[in-house]
Design an enzyme around this catalytic site. Sequence first.
Site, PDB file in Angstrom:
ATOM      1  CB  ILE A  96       3.845   0.194  -2.483  1.00 27.93           C
ATOM      2  CG1 ILE A  96       3.868   1.486  -3.293  1.00 27.93           C
ATOM      3  CG2 ILE A  96       3.753  -1.016  -3.407  1.00 27.93           C
ATOM      4  CD1 ILE A  96       5.102   1.638  -4.160  1.00 27.93           C
ATOM      5  CE  LYS A 106      -2.423   4.914  -2.685  1.00 35.85           C
ATOM      6  NZ  LYS A 106      -1.864   5.848  -1.679  1.00 35.85           N
ATOM      7  N   PRO A 107       1.448   4.489  -5.119  1.00 36.53           N
ATOM      8  CG  PRO A 107       2.809   6.187  -5.954  1.00 36.53           C
ATOM      9  CD  PRO A 107       1.632   5.337  -6.300  1.00 36.53           C
ATOM     10  CD  GLU A 162       5.755  -7.228   3.930  1.00 41.98           C
ATOM     11  OE1 GLU A 162       5.367  -7.096   5.108  1.00 41.98           O
ATOM     12  OE2 GLU A 162       6.636  -6.557   3.413  1.00 41.98           O
ATOM     13  CB  CYS A 194       6.987  -4.508   7.792  1.00 40.17           C
ATOM     14  SG  CYS A 194       7.867  -4.913   6.297  1.00 40.17           S
ATOM     15  CD  GLN A 230       4.814   5.908  11.824  1.00 33.83           C
ATOM     16  OE1 GLN A 230       3.698   5.819  11.321  1.00 33.83           O
ATOM     17  NE2 GLN A 230       5.239   5.047  12.739  1.00 33.83           N
ATOM     18  CE  LYS A 264       1.562   3.090  15.003  1.00 32.61           C
ATOM     19  NZ  LYS A 264       1.947   2.145  13.961  1.00 32.61           N
ATOM     20  CD  GLU A 306       4.533  -2.717  12.138  1.00 38.38           C
ATOM     21  OE1 GLU A 306       3.381  -2.530  11.714  1.00 38.38           O
ATOM     22  OE2 GLU A 306       5.427  -3.262  11.464  1.00 38.38           O
TER      23      GLU A 306
END
Lengths: 302, 512
Positions: free
Chosen positions: B191, B217-218, B291, B325, B372, B375, B422
Amino acid sequence: MALGDQDSGGEARARVGVRKAYKMFVGGAFVRSESGRYTQVRDHSGAGAVENIPRASRKDGRDAVLAAAGALGGWSARAAYNRGQILYRLAEMLEARRAELAASLERGGLDAGAAEREVVSAIDRAVAYAGWADKYQSLFSSLNPVSGPHFTFTVPEPMGVVVIAAPPRPALLGLAGALLPVITAGNTCVVLASEADPRTALVFGEALATSDLPGGVVNLLTGQLAEVLPHLAAHMEVAALDLHGVDAALAKRLEEAAAASVKRVRARSLGEAEWFDDGAATSPRWIERFVEMKTIWHPVGP
Amino acid sequence: MSDKGTAAAGGDGGSPRQPSAARDTAADAAVVFGDAWRYAPAPEGRDHVKIAPRYDLFIGGAWRAPESGRYLDSISPSTEEKLCEFAEASERDVDLAVQAARAAYEKHWSRLRPLERGKYIYRIARALQEKSRELAVVESLDGGKPIKESRDVDLPLAAAHFFYYAGWADKLEHAFPGRDPRPLGVAGQVIPWNFPLLMAAWKLAPALAAGNTCVLKPAETTPLTSLLLAKIIEEADLPPGVVNVVTGAGATGAAVVGHPGVDKVAFTGSTEVGKRIQRALAGTGKRLTLELGGKAANIVFEDAPLDQAVEGIIGGIFFNQGHVCCAGSRLLVEESVHDALLLKLRERMATLRVGDPLDKNTDVGAINSRAQLEKIQELVAAGEREGAARFSVSCALPQRGYWFAPTLFTGVAQSHRIAREEIFGPVLSILTFRTPEEAIEKANNTMYGLSAGVWTSKGSKSFWVAQRLRAGVVWANTFNKLDPSSPFGGYKESGFGREGGRQGLLAYLEVD
């Protein structure tokens, strides 16, 4: 014995039969391979003739995807009732070609009884899916009881262009059984026919051509699966792969190629008996594999 | 998900052509409004929250140190303070977790009366409600999202998800009548960091209800609430091994999806990683749901209720700092209302409060990680380079931590990277259209297909558009709404499979 084929007679007044040039069915037209290549298929029914079947190329595959993509908007937008009528019309056209389809299966190696059994099963499958065309939606869809002032529902929609590898056997029932759920759901498809008996698929194409099915909804290719499928699995306009009886190594390669555009891949190898199991083979699960569920929200208020 | 304050100081009504003098007055008034308010700090207390200095792996119902002995730091992105250490699970640890899940599946979970299975899941839902305040604070500390979102969205939805699926456990036969639904076995679930606890709920609840056992698995930047959820699961006395939580980074996730003992893989994350997983799983026969990313079009027609649309657009892109998302990251505006809408948007953006995630007035929190942030900065720079016009709100950003001011771009072309890729940050790209057909064409011109929005006062048009959008979720006159009873998932390269609703069970069942 081939239909009306009397060319073995030696008498002066014996009629020379007219042989059929078998062609693939793409975009509603009967075509040879653009490559000019062919494979030869034997006639197992005794006449001994050898016939030439087109051997599809990568370019034929691309042309077929183009035709399928072009037909998608129109086919998916048709009323479900109308799709049902066209599929029923297909059953009518298949029924009218019973003898020809059975003869073709015999030439592909089946005995008369097995051929007849397979043909009637294929016709009945078309009738069953004609009935599904306007009913599966109410089974799959839902009204979602969300918390809050919103009207929220989920409905099935077509996935898009589906590439189908028909099983080697049963050549006709497997072909019909694989493509019917796909087009019933509003998808269009490119189908690679059985290599074991490609001829019967092309006779089936002639029934498709006369059943009011818009050109491009079903595109039938004959040739070598291992040659054509990898290109289709990598094609960006293909939404899903439906692989029947494809050997494990090839299926793995195809799945790997499919990942480049996150295609939906279904791979199965059903036994022949399973294709004849009407109850299982007309389960709505077959359609469910080729729909996308769309959820729509709208606020509720005065 | 966004507060109710509206910025417009005069006239709404969607009048497309206000005299420019009036517009300037309205804009000035709004800016003054936005800056003039003094907000006293309103921090959510954290004294009731206990974060241990170190967390081990939750395997087979026990807390185990990782074989490697290695631990990673969990950093708060809003302060860069180290919150704690958590274990980095190796392949060997993952193997133990899968073995524990297999044993639990065979010995306990698959033999349990379905209603009892459901009762365990109800326990989890209840405990989440009881601990929701603590978990909300930890979620905001660990991930940087505003407390009002973790408190009002993440936690209630996570609890609701368990509550909803708990009730399915004994009704699977009715969900798929005549189709003999059966569990798959061990589910490996990986996830993301944007909704850490909620995504854990989305994965675990349907899997457990359907009778599977899980290895979760986080994400490495947000492991804490999954570990606290493991604690809840331990306290709920679930049979050992039914849920296992293995923390770590990408290598741990790869070990989970690649483990031969895993029957089903569920992944939420980037399209790039999703493709790698699909490729890796080719030929294994493992079931897979993905997803993945999105680049949702949010279409505003000239007949839309503009003030409502503005709220939807703001929530659509700035909710959770745009780390969503299904964020409405491409705004498609009918040309005739472009200027009026843009004015309203800029006014509204000026009122957004960016800062301390634990402050109850905060609208936009911290960017989840340095990586992030970089990015986002890179893509925003690309937007400027490619010729789009940038507007970022001027707001004071904290000295420490990772922050990015709410930003929009006008004059965006479909070929620009900021219209195709994205960004996963608080950055909106605005494009225009003239006809409904053009709007559909542009909306669907993407490899993604997760979500979309449409704003119009005309009912028939909203459904006409909704039918033509190639996306798994369409919000008409609303945006970013989620509910456990409502299936969610993508078309095209946004993945396959659905989460939520009856349809969400299919990802964890074998049927006829």
